[in-house]
Design a protein around this motif. Sequence first.
Motif, PDB file in Angstrom:
ATOM      1  N   GLU A  40      28.727 104.379   9.685  1.00  0.00           N
ATOM      2  CA  GLU A  40      27.718 103.437   9.642  1.00  0.00           C
ATOM      3  C   GLU A  40      27.535 103.349  11.126  1.00  0.00           C
ATOM      4  O   GLU A  40      26.193 103.235  11.306  1.00  0.00           O
ATOM      5  CB  GLU A  40      27.632 101.875   8.885  1.00  0.00           C
ATOM      6  N   MET A  42      27.925 106.097  13.355  1.00  0.00           N
ATOM      7  CA  MET A  42      27.273 107.735  13.752  1.00  0.00           C
ATOM      8  C   MET A  42      26.157 107.274  13.534  1.00  0.00           C
ATOM      9  O   MET A  42      25.136 107.845  13.725  1.00  0.00           O
ATOM     10  CB  MET A  42      28.345 108.713  13.224  1.00  0.00           C
ATOM     11  N   ALA A  43      25.689 107.265  11.796  1.00  0.00           N
ATOM     12  CA  ALA A  43      24.430 106.766  11.058  1.00  0.00           C
ATOM     13  C   ALA A  43      23.193 105.671  12.487  1.00  0.00           C
ATOM     14  O   ALA A  43      22.529 106.452  12.316  1.00  0.00           O
ATOM     15  CB  ALA A  43      24.607 106.353  10.020  1.00  0.00           C
ATOM     16  N   GLY A  45      23.620 105.579  15.267  1.00  0.00           N
ATOM     17  CA  GLY A  45      23.357 106.417  16.661  1.00  0.00           C
ATOM     18  C   GLY A  45      22.052 107.412  16.498  1.00  0.00           C
ATOM     19  O   GLY A  45      21.794 108.176  17.280  1.00  0.00           O
ATOM     20  N   ASN A  49      17.760 105.202  13.028  1.00  0.00           N
ATOM     21  CA  ASN A  49      18.600 103.564  14.048  1.00  0.00           C
ATOM     22  C   ASN A  49      17.835 103.741  16.206  1.00  0.00           C
ATOM     23  O   ASN A  49      17.674 102.589  15.967  1.00  0.00           O
ATOM     24  CB  ASN A  49      19.252 103.164  13.027  1.00  0.00           C
ATOM     25  N   PRO A 135      23.712  99.710   9.565  1.00  0.00           N
ATOM     26  CA  PRO A 135      22.981 100.043  10.706  1.00  0.00           C
ATOM     27  C   PRO A 135      22.319  98.790  11.539  1.00  0.00           C
ATOM     28  O   PRO A 135      22.073  98.461  12.775  1.00  0.00           O
ATOM     29  CB  PRO A 135      22.016 100.900  10.565  1.00  0.00           C
TER      30      PRO A 135
ATOM     31  N   MET B 215      23.806 117.171  14.593  1.00  0.00           N
ATOM     32  CA  MET B 215      23.978 116.095  14.608  1.00  0.00           C
ATOM     33  C   MET B 215      22.694 114.794  13.757  1.00  0.00           C
ATOM     34  O   MET B 215      23.026 114.194  12.872  1.00  0.00           O
ATOM     35  CB  MET B 215      24.506 115.232  15.504  1.00  0.00           C
ATOM     36  N   PHE B 219      22.377 113.447   9.761  1.00  0.00           N
ATOM     37  CA  PHE B 219      22.521 112.193   9.205  1.00  0.00           C
ATOM     38  C   PHE B 219      20.847 111.448   8.948  1.00  0.00           C
ATOM     39  O   PHE B 219      20.985 110.998   8.213  1.00  0.00           O
ATOM     40  CB  PHE B 219      22.328 111.307  10.873  1.00  0.00           C
ATOM     41  N   GLU B 223      20.074 110.572   5.527  1.00  0.00           N
ATOM     42  CA  GLU B 223      19.244 108.743   5.452  1.00  0.00           C
ATOM     43  C   GLU B 223      18.513 108.871   4.097  1.00  0.00           C
ATOM     44  O   GLU B 223      18.698 107.653   3.475  1.00  0.00           O
ATOM     45  CB  GLU B 223      18.927 108.289   6.533  1.00  0.00           C
TER      46      GLU B 223
END
Lengths: 156, 478
Positions: A40, A42-43, A45, A49, A135, B215, B219, B223
């Motif tokens: 989370e 990493m998500a 970043g 978000n 996040p 990356m 992600f 999501e």
Amino acid sequence: MAHRSGPSGFLLTTYESAINWTRTRSMWAATFGLACCAIEMMATGAAHNDLARFGMEVFRASPRQADLMVVAGRVSQKMAPVLRQVYDQMSEPKWVISMGACASSGGMFNNYALVQGVDEVVPVDVYVPGCPPGPQSLLHGILTLQDKVMSGEITR
Amino acid sequence: MSDTPNVVTGDFEAPTTEPPSQPETADSAAAEARREIHDMWVAGTEEPAWMRSYTNEGAQEMLEAESDPALEIHRGTTVTDDFIVEEPADDDELQILNMGPQHPSTHGVLRLHLELDGETIRRVKPIIGYLHTGMEKTAETLTYMQGSTNVTRMDYLSPFHMELAFSLAVESLLGAEIPERGQAIRVLLTELNRVSSHLVWAATQGTDLGAVSMMIYGFRDREYILQFFEKVTGLRMNHNFIRPGGVAADLPDGWEEDVDEIIEKVSRGVSEYEELFNGNPIFRDRTIGVGVITPEECKALGVSGPIARASGIKWDLRKAFPYSGIDKYEFEVPTGKHGDVWDRYLVRIEEVKQSLGIVRQVLETMPAGDYRTLDRKVTPPPRKRIDESMEALIHHFKLFTSGFKVPAGETYQAVESPRGELGMYIVSDGRERPWRMHARTPSFNHVQALPTMMTDSLVADIVATIASCDPVLGDVDR
């Protein structure tokens, strides 16, 4: 606080708030991903978000270059000395966010393997609840920490 | 053309051991002059005929090309990792390097003890246990009702697969039958979870090889899936949604449109990744021929999942031991040939496409009916009944405080998680808590296969190999 006078202009503030302001706007975090919460983090970043809005997208692999340690995940008895060593290697001023239930209190794992809260090992500034915190929760924790830094003293 | 590999078989242009053919220009004056220089510097060696047209200055360029392992890897003529021909150094000349447990490229808290001979890795020792949570012991204190809360936190990238393996094991002891809709919801969620897990793999594999934009892409697409999970289960991760007896709730209204959108967005994302990776010379150079494991070594070390399939073993538990009615849906099991990082990349990308195909089929054929078993011993009474009936309230209370009893016996149930064979072994002594629970987790075996993949390769290949194994340390240490 600010007062414009003439074409060049100048800004009046206190030394402390200027220092604190610079500290909050580029608070670099050390990568200390441990478990679910690290994903989370990493998500947080990543694109949706976007931690870069707070000047925090630079996760430093070296603790020497980091101001903030986000303890993301459960801390086992074997990991605790490593955690403390990474914290000791960070240069002052430094802050710690305890992310998630496991890091804050051991979470649902009350057993032989886990440290029951990372505050047994390092001092914690902000606790972020959740399992794992989304996040948005982490962002709220970071903003809370920024408020804390802004209102605090520059030496401690 | 090697740039467009057959993604189903992982086939790319066969490596050649012959030197590249060159036009015969040996008679030209330049080549003659160069040969003289060669004779002067490398006395006593014969320059091969095909090398004469290679005009590079510097004596080191004139050495025989075959003896240069780096050049061989660069040309793609080496697909094994035993290209190092020098004698290994003595033990006291080896340099010991510690990597981890706090290292951004070890995917968590894996620690590697490396013995290096210059740039060459001579020995690797993975050290685990930095995330040991005692979950198997904790499971003995939790009822079967609470058990899936515990197991879902093991492999945090594929929580649904953990819950499914646990639920299947408990149901096999109970002898419970799950309605078709419940099974279809399970397949829908686990296959979407496979996609989201592989997206994290793609993100981290790209980042570790220097493609940091990957990356962001990975992600971003993950999501969309996580938002759907949050809508269905209330949580982004660690859902505790697949439980013994079925699933916790029915799918929300409008789930069809959400899934349709996910399929469309992720498919578009995957073609973007392929565009980014397939022809990328850096990515190819750093993956082709790196981290090789043979099918025999896979079997000896218990390696399963995409890694075993990339080395050519056509083994998928969804085909071999189908669960939750997954045999009703059509899908291919992609395999590779060479067992290197590149083949694992091809296999995983193809698996994402196949999983999206399964999700599409589930979307079109979702049966109506109950989403959990109607066996009152396992399933709590409906919410409405609790308001009406005292017995239902007592029943609900008893079920959630003391749980349900499971007949004595032992069972092993395995599912194909994104990482490989994920099994749950449960021993029951007839009470409402397991007497012993053990999880057979794929990452554990893959971490112990790391020395086989890395020994005698180069330091720079470590991160590529670890990332291609996609280990989840919560899965390893539990």
